[in-house]
Design a protein around this motif. Structure first.
Motif, PDB file in Angstrom:
ATOM      1  N   VAL A 190      37.710  59.539  67.066  1.00 36.09           N
ATOM      2  CA  VAL A 190      36.487  59.397  66.276  1.00 36.09           C
ATOM      3  C   VAL A 190      35.401  60.344  66.771  1.00 36.09           C
ATOM      4  O   VAL A 190      34.577  60.831  65.986  1.00 36.09           O
ATOM      5  N   ARG A 191      35.410  60.650  68.044  1.00 37.79           N
ATOM      6  CA  ARG A 191      34.391  61.563  68.578  1.00 37.79           C
ATOM      7  C   ARG A 191      34.524  62.951  67.966  1.00 37.79           C
ATOM      8  O   ARG A 191      33.530  63.675  67.837  1.00 37.79           O
ATOM      9  N   ASN A 192      35.727  63.350  67.594  1.00 33.71           N
ATOM     10  CA  ASN A 192      35.900  64.635  66.917  1.00 33.71           C
ATOM     11  C   ASN A 192      35.260  64.619  65.536  1.00 33.71           C
ATOM     12  O   ASN A 192      34.687  65.618  65.081  1.00 33.71           O
ATOM     13  N   VAL A 193      35.347  63.500  64.843  1.00 38.55           N
ATOM     14  CA  VAL A 193      34.752  63.401  63.513  1.00 38.55           C
ATOM     15  C   VAL A 193      33.228  63.434  63.616  1.00 38.55           C
ATOM     16  O   VAL A 193      32.544  63.890  62.699  1.00 38.55           O
ATOM     17  N   MET A 194      32.689  62.985  64.726  1.00 38.22           N
ATOM     18  CA  MET A 194      31.246  63.143  64.945  1.00 38.22           C
ATOM     19  C   MET A 194      30.873  64.622  64.985  1.00 38.22           C
ATOM     20  O   MET A 194      29.800  65.019  64.497  1.00 38.22           O
ATOM     21  N   ILE A 195      31.750  65.456  65.528  1.00 37.52           N
ATOM     22  CA  ILE A 195      31.518  66.902  65.516  1.00 37.52           C
ATOM     23  C   ILE A 195      31.633  67.439  64.093  1.00 37.52           C
ATOM     24  O   ILE A 195      30.849  68.298  63.668  1.00 37.52           O
ATOM     25  N   TRP A 196      32.593  66.912  63.329  1.00 37.27           N
ATOM     26  CA  TRP A 196      32.683  67.285  61.910  1.00 37.27           C
ATOM     27  C   TRP A 196      31.341  67.042  61.212  1.00 37.27           C
ATOM     28  O   TRP A 196      30.871  67.887  60.448  1.00 37.27           O
ATOM     29  N   ALA A 219      23.525  62.091  57.868  1.00 37.13           N
ATOM     30  CA  ALA A 219      24.417  62.399  58.988  1.00 37.13           C
ATOM     31  C   ALA A 219      24.125  61.502  60.185  1.00 37.13           C
ATOM     32  O   ALA A 219      25.051  61.006  60.843  1.00 37.13           O
ATOM     33  N   GLU A 220      22.871  61.273  60.460  1.00 37.47           N
ATOM     34  CA  GLU A 220      22.511  60.413  61.592  1.00 37.47           C
ATOM     35  C   GLU A 220      22.958  58.978  61.345  1.00 37.47           C
ATOM     36  O   GLU A 220      23.489  58.310  62.245  1.00 37.47           O
ATOM     37  N   ARG A 221      22.789  58.509  60.143  1.00 35.50           N
ATOM     38  CA  ARG A 221      23.217  57.157  59.799  1.00 35.50           C
ATOM     39  C   ARG A 221      24.743  57.026  59.949  1.00 35.50           C
ATOM     40  O   ARG A 221      25.244  56.033  60.493  1.00 35.50           O
ATOM     41  N   TYR A 222      25.465  58.031  59.499  1.00 33.22           N
ATOM     42  CA  TYR A 222      26.924  57.983  59.582  1.00 33.22           C
ATOM     43  C   TYR A 222      27.402  58.120  61.022  1.00 33.22           C
ATOM     44  O   TYR A 222      28.366  57.472  61.430  1.00 33.22           O
ATOM     45  N   LEU A 226      29.997  55.770  63.119  1.00 28.72           N
ATOM     46  CA  LEU A 226      31.162  56.268  63.851  1.00 28.72           C
ATOM     47  C   LEU A 226      31.120  55.849  65.319  1.00 28.72           C
ATOM     48  O   LEU A 226      32.166  55.541  65.914  1.00 28.72           O
ATOM     49  N   GLU A 227      29.948  55.838  65.910  1.00 29.94           N
ATOM     50  CA  GLU A 227      29.841  55.376  67.294  1.00 29.94           C
ATOM     51  C   GLU A 227      30.264  53.916  67.410  1.00 29.94           C
ATOM     52  O   GLU A 227      30.961  53.532  68.363  1.00 29.94           O
ATOM     53  N   ALA A 228      29.880  53.101  66.439  1.00 27.16           N
ATOM     54  CA  ALA A 228      30.288  51.695  66.439  1.00 27.16           C
ATOM     55  C   ALA A 228      31.802  51.578  66.253  1.00 27.16           C
ATOM     56  O   ALA A 228      32.453  50.737  66.881  1.00 27.16           O
ATOM     57  N   LEU A 229      32.368  52.420  65.387  1.00 29.19           N
ATOM     58  CA  LEU A 229      33.819  52.420  65.173  1.00 29.19           C
ATOM     59  C   LEU A 229      34.555  52.791  66.448  1.00 29.19           C
ATOM     60  O   LEU A 229      35.566  52.159  66.796  1.00 29.19           O
ATOM     61  N   ASP A 230      34.073  53.781  67.157  1.00 30.68           N
ATOM     62  CA  ASP A 230      34.702  54.199  68.414  1.00 30.68           C
ATOM     63  C   ASP A 230      34.733  53.050  69.417  1.00 30.68           C
ATOM     64  O   ASP A 230      35.763  52.791  70.058  1.00 30.68           O
ATOM     65  N   ARG A 231      33.620  52.338  69.533  1.00 35.29           N
ATOM     66  CA  ARG A 231      33.569  51.183  70.445  1.00 35.29           C
ATOM     67  C   ARG A 231      34.527  50.088  69.979  1.00 35.29           C
ATOM     68  O   ARG A 231      35.199  49.443  70.796  1.00 35.29           O
ATOM     69  N   GLU A 232      34.591  49.864  68.689  1.00 29.52           N
ATOM     70  CA  GLU A 232      35.466  48.836  68.120  1.00 29.52           C
ATOM     71  C   GLU A 232      36.937  49.129  68.434  1.00 29.52           C
ATOM     72  O   GLU A 232      37.701  48.223  68.781  1.00 29.52           O
ATOM     73  N   ILE A 233      37.320  50.387  68.310  1.00 29.08           N
ATOM     74  CA  ILE A 233      38.709  50.766  68.595  1.00 29.08           C
ATOM     75  C   ILE A 233      39.032  50.521  70.066  1.00 29.08           C
ATOM     76  O   ILE A 233      40.093  49.983  70.410  1.00 29.08           O
TER      77      ILE A 233
END
Length: 355
Positions: A190-196, A219-222, A226-233
């Motif tokens: 997911v951290r790569n998609v943050m770079i996307w 972008a900031e909202r998304y 994504l940060e929440a998704l990364d923690r969830e995973i």
């Protein structure tokens, strides 16, 4: 007019001034304030080819002249990229996706409608790193004036040699035939998609500066989602005993997931990052022996891949075949209509199969 290329060979005198130009970019260019450089880079990889190293910089981006009421025309090569672009561009862009549901990017064939869409686009977002290798002939010969942007600029790619479970006998015979041994499935971290998201925001903002504040806000909202998704995973994976965090796949798709979230790669039925590869009898025998030796309990198969060979291996070993979304999203009414939903679905399926 063809695609705008990121090439300094057309400007030999620039090479003489390169040190000064680079210094100026660092000091005052757009890359000075962000994590991703957007200036031209003489070492950048030509984006329409199967890149075998990190993509270094976004191509030159100039504002597009839009008529009153006209939107920026954006094309995304895959459904996953299109969803991330949609999260940033929202109502301010006109978005089209090349690959329909169930399509395999490794065996893409352009339709006349695809060519019209591409030739009329202002910007085309691709994955790069060899995923669109089948699209290269089309992307290199467009008649329009679109700028080609790999979303993976700034992402460090993984190679087949880094895949922990492949070993000497399984997975190396096809390195140079398919994707040059570079794993294009970067979205499984997911951290790569943050770079996307950063790359997409900067691209849209430069091409359509009138809506730059809206792109930045979206972008900031998304990114927060994504940060929440990364923690969830990470929390979900912790529920699997470490010795059971074993991944067997149909082809090499989950390397980034394994590296980011603590899984061990056992091997893949197709010894390649491409679905166009074919395993030898020796490779299949080696994979089966590896699965037996570590006690893996499932083979994870992409929904866009013919599962017949994986099912044969699973029957021989009396283990499960578990479908997951690897290179596409589901239909809007399905379980994985967005990137975030896809990752949640996949992690749930993996956890339930391994726990």
């Amino acid at each position: 007019m063809g695609l705008r290329r990121l090439s300094y060979w057309q400007f030999p005198f620039v090479l003489l001034l390169l040190p000064l130009l680079l210094a100026a970019c660092v000091a005052s260019g757009p890359g000075a304030t962000g994590s991703v450089s957007t200036g031209a880079d003489p070492h950048a990889v030509e984006p329409t080819h199967a890149a075998t190293e990190a993509l270094q910089a976004l191509p030159p981006l100039e504002p597009v002249t839009l008529a009153s009421g006209e939107k920026l025309r954006v094309v995304a090569s895959t459904q996953i990229i299109a969803d991330v672009v949609r999260q940033v561009g929202g109502e301010y862009i006109e978005l089209a996706t090349l690959l329909p549901a169930g399509a395999d990017p490794h065996s893409y064939t352009a339709t006349p409608a695809d060519l019209r869409t591409l030739n009329q686009a202002h910007v085309i977002f691709i994955n790069g790193l060899g995923l669109e290798e089948a699209m290269d002939p089309v992307l290199e010969n467009l008649e329009g004036d679109a700028v080609l942007v790999p979303v993976n600029v700034g992402v460090t790619p993984r190679s087949l040699a880094e895949e922990a479970g492949t070993g000497e006998e399984h997975g190396h015979e096809h390195d140079h035939e398919h994707g040059q041994g570079v794993d294009p499935h970067t979205w499984f971290d997911v951290r790569n998609v943050m770079i996307w998201v950063q790359n997409i925001q900067e691209t849209l903002s430069r091409l359509d500066p009138a809506h730059a504040p809206a792109y930045q806000e979206a972008a900031e909202r998304y990114r927060q989602e994504l940060e929440a998704l990364d923690r969830e995973i990470r929390t979900a994976v912790e529920s699997i005993p470490p010795e059971k965090r074993l991944l067997v796949t149909d082809h090499e798709t989950l390397g980034y997931l394994a590296a980011a979230y603590g899984f061990k790669l056992v091997g893949a039925v197709l010894p390649s990052f491409s679905t166009m590869a074919a395993p030898s009898a020796r490779e299949l025998a080696a994979l089966q022996e590896q699965i037996r030796s570590v006690g893996a309990t499932a083979i994870f198969v992409g929904t866009n891949v013919n599962p017949a060979l994986a099912e044969q291996v699973a029957r021989d070993l009396n283990i499960a075949v578990v479908p997951i979304y690897t290179e596409e999203l589901s239909a809007p009414d399905g379980p994985a209509p967005t990137y975030v939903a896809m990752m949640r679905y996949n992690i749930q399926a993996i956890v339930e199969a391994l726990r």
